[in-house]
Scaffold this motif. Structure first.
Motif, PDB file in Angstrom:
ATOM      1  N   GLY A 229       0.805  -1.214   0.000  1.00  0.00           N
ATOM      2  CA  GLY A 229       0.000   0.000   0.000  1.00  0.00           C
ATOM      3  C   GLY A 229       0.838   1.263   0.000  1.00  0.00           C
ATOM      4  N   SER A 230       0.349   2.269  -0.714  1.00  0.00           N
ATOM      5  CA  SER A 230       1.114   3.496  -0.903  1.00  0.00           C
ATOM      6  C   SER A 230       1.054   4.412   0.310  1.00  0.00           C
ATOM      7  CB  SER A 230       0.591   4.256  -2.123  1.00  0.00           C
ATOM      8  OG  SER A 230       1.261   5.495  -2.264  1.00  0.00           O
ATOM      9  N   TYR A 231       2.198   5.022   0.600  1.00  0.00           N
ATOM     10  CA  TYR A 231       2.270   5.996   1.684  1.00  0.00           C
ATOM     11  C   TYR A 231       1.752   7.369   1.270  1.00  0.00           C
ATOM     12  CZ  TYR A 231       4.740   2.914   4.887  1.00  0.00           C
ATOM     13  OH  TYR A 231       5.059   1.881   5.745  1.00  0.00           O
ATOM     14  N   HIS A 232       1.490   7.569  -0.009  1.00  0.00           N
ATOM     15  CA  HIS A 232       0.912   8.851  -0.439  1.00  0.00           C
ATOM     16  C   HIS A 232       0.213   8.701  -1.793  1.00  0.00           C
ATOM     17  CE1 HIS A 232       0.329  13.151  -0.034  1.00  0.00           C
ATOM     18  NE2 HIS A 232       0.605  13.279  -1.324  1.00  0.00           N
ATOM     19  N   GLY A 233      -0.519   7.642  -1.996  1.00  0.00           N
ATOM     20  CA  GLY A 233      -1.227   7.494  -3.260  1.00  0.00           C
ATOM     21  C   GLY A 233      -0.277   7.542  -4.439  1.00  0.00           C
ATOM     22  N   VAL A 234      -0.790   8.006  -5.578  1.00  0.00           N
ATOM     23  CA  VAL A 234       0.003   8.090  -6.801  1.00  0.00           C
ATOM     24  C   VAL A 234       0.794   9.395  -6.821  1.00  0.00           C
ATOM     25  CG1 VAL A 234      -0.118   8.323  -9.313  1.00  0.00           C
ATOM     26  CG2 VAL A 234      -1.548   6.633  -8.138  1.00  0.00           C
ATOM     27  N   ILE A 235       2.073   9.308  -7.176  1.00  0.00           N
ATOM     28  CA  ILE A 235       2.925  10.485  -7.360  1.00  0.00           C
ATOM     29  C   ILE A 235       3.423  10.484  -8.797  1.00  0.00           C
ATOM     30  CG2 ILE A 235       5.107  11.587  -6.703  1.00  0.00           C
ATOM     31  CD1 ILE A 235       4.705  10.485  -3.895  1.00  0.00           C
ATOM     32  N   GLU A 236       3.293  11.603  -9.463  1.00  0.00           N
ATOM     33  CA  GLU A 236       3.766  11.740 -10.840  1.00  0.00           C
ATOM     34  C   GLU A 236       5.240  12.120 -10.831  1.00  0.00           C
ATOM     35  OE1 GLU A 236       1.180  14.570 -12.727  1.00  0.00           O
ATOM     36  OE2 GLU A 236      -0.368  13.053 -13.088  1.00  0.00           O
ATOM     37  N   VAL A 237       6.026  11.409 -11.649  1.00  0.00           N
ATOM     38  CA  VAL A 237       7.463  11.663 -11.690  1.00  0.00           C
ATOM     39  C   VAL A 237       7.915  11.806 -13.150  1.00  0.00           C
ATOM     40  CG1 VAL A 237       7.871  10.410  -9.553  1.00  0.00           C
ATOM     41  CG2 VAL A 237       8.044   9.196 -11.726  1.00  0.00           C
ATOM     42  N   PRO A 238       8.954  12.583 -13.400  1.00  0.00           N
ATOM     43  CA  PRO A 238       9.462  12.715 -14.768  1.00  0.00           C
ATOM     44  C   PRO A 238      10.240  11.476 -15.189  1.00  0.00           C
ATOM     45  CG  PRO A 238      10.835  13.967 -13.263  1.00  0.00           C
ATOM     46  CD  PRO A 238       9.679  13.453 -12.449  1.00  0.00           C
ATOM     47  N   VAL A 239      10.094  11.095 -16.454  1.00  0.00           N
ATOM     48  CA  VAL A 239      10.854   9.956 -16.971  1.00  0.00           C
ATOM     49  C   VAL A 239      12.217  10.433 -17.456  1.00  0.00           C
ATOM     50  CG1 VAL A 239       8.771   8.713 -17.625  1.00  0.00           C
ATOM     51  CG2 VAL A 239       9.882  10.217 -19.304  1.00  0.00           C
ATOM     52  N   ASP A 240      13.112   9.467 -17.699  1.00  0.00           N
ATOM     53  CA  ASP A 240      14.461   9.747 -18.188  1.00  0.00           C
ATOM     54  C   ASP A 240      15.216  10.693 -17.255  1.00  0.00           C
ATOM     55  OD1 ASP A 240      13.986   8.184 -20.521  1.00  0.00           O
ATOM     56  OD2 ASP A 240      13.009   9.894 -21.468  1.00  0.00           O
ATOM     57  N   THR A 241      14.934  10.598 -15.981  1.00  0.00           N
ATOM     58  CA  THR A 241      15.506  11.493 -14.980  1.00  0.00           C
ATOM     59  C   THR A 241      15.933  10.668 -13.773  1.00  0.00           C
ATOM     60  OG1 THR A 241      14.008  13.268 -15.684  1.00  0.00           O
ATOM     61  CG2 THR A 241      15.069  13.505 -13.519  1.00  0.00           C
TER      62      THR A 241
END
Length: 260
Positions: A229-241
């Protein structure tokens, strides 16, 4: 249409979306799962069609009495330090991850009539890890799907990146219940959050899964990895980084996410 025919039609469609890396709308009414039993049967049939093996599980405590679990395919699990990158679906240069605590089993917890105690489950844990669940739904807009529909789609799981191990003794006490999360790239901080486990403690969730599978299947196996289970739901992250996430006092997970 019989239940088996509905399950087959739904599974064929979801398996095709998986292999073709495409999204789609809700399943047709004549093949949508009507309950969790349908959904779990579709999960299993999709896996059979794909020829995928189970390398682990994602799970949470039951939601209004409904089981919350899905297999994670072996070929979609990457481990640090052997891997420093992972692939995940992305849109416009953004991927979705969930920061979690994952367990790797050191011994089998096979099916049995007597429930496992929390201590027995903890003793079966070989290692405890920082992890990112990689999110990739087969639906265009998963927020519009019913719970059985989401369950049939393996709760939007695409894979799992298993980061560094932490001290297994931290499972005792409340250290794993909540901690700060900080995400950085080479240019600085991308975000910080107050992380909190959705079920209170990840071991609680593992304990539930062990007993659920012990009474609804063959149980957990050595080397299975379970994310809880997630500690903060979904987080958006940059790819190729190159990314670094600090899990409070527990340590840091480093990875680069590439678009799948």
């Amino acid at each position: 249409m019989t239940t088996n025919q509905r399950i087959e039609r739904a599974a064929q469609e979801l398996a095709a979306r998986y292999t073709q890396r495409r999204h789609g709308g809700s399943l047709p009414a004549d093949s949508s799962p009507t309950d969790c039993d349908d959904a779990l049967a579709i999960q299993q049939r999709v896996q059979n069609l794909l020829g995928a093996t189970t390398g682990g599980w994602k799970c949470s405590l039951p939601l209004q009495g409904q089981p919350v679990l899905a297999p994670i395919y072996t070929q979609r699990i990457a481990y640090a330090p052997a891997a420093t990158l992972c692939k995940s679906p992305a849109s416009n240069g953004i991927a979705e991850i969930e920061p979690e605590i994952a367990y790797v089993l050191g011994t089998d917890l096979p099916a049995r009539a007597t429930p496992y105690s929390a201590q027995e489950v903890l003793q079966a844990v070989a290692s405890t890890h920082l992890a990112f669940e990689l999110i990739g739904s087969r639906y265009t807009d998963r927020s519009k799907e019913s719970f059985p529909g989401k369950l049939a789609d393996r709760l939007a799981n695409f894979g799992l990146f298993v980061g560094p191990a932490i001290d297994t003794d931290l499972n005792q006490g409340d250290t794993l219940a909540a901690f700060a999360l900080t995400l950085n790239d080479a240019n600085g901080e991308l975000g910080t959050w107050n992380g909190k486990h959705p079920d209170g403690h990840p071991l609680t969730t593992l304990h539930w899964l062990a007993n659920y599978l012990a009474t609804h299947g063959s149980g957990l196996r050595r080397d299975d990895v379970v994310t809880t289970g997630s500690y903060h739901g979904v987080i958006e992250v940059p790819v190729d980084t190159a990314l670094k996430m600090q899990f409070g006092p527990l340590g840091q997970l480093e990875v680069t996410v590439f678009p799948a």
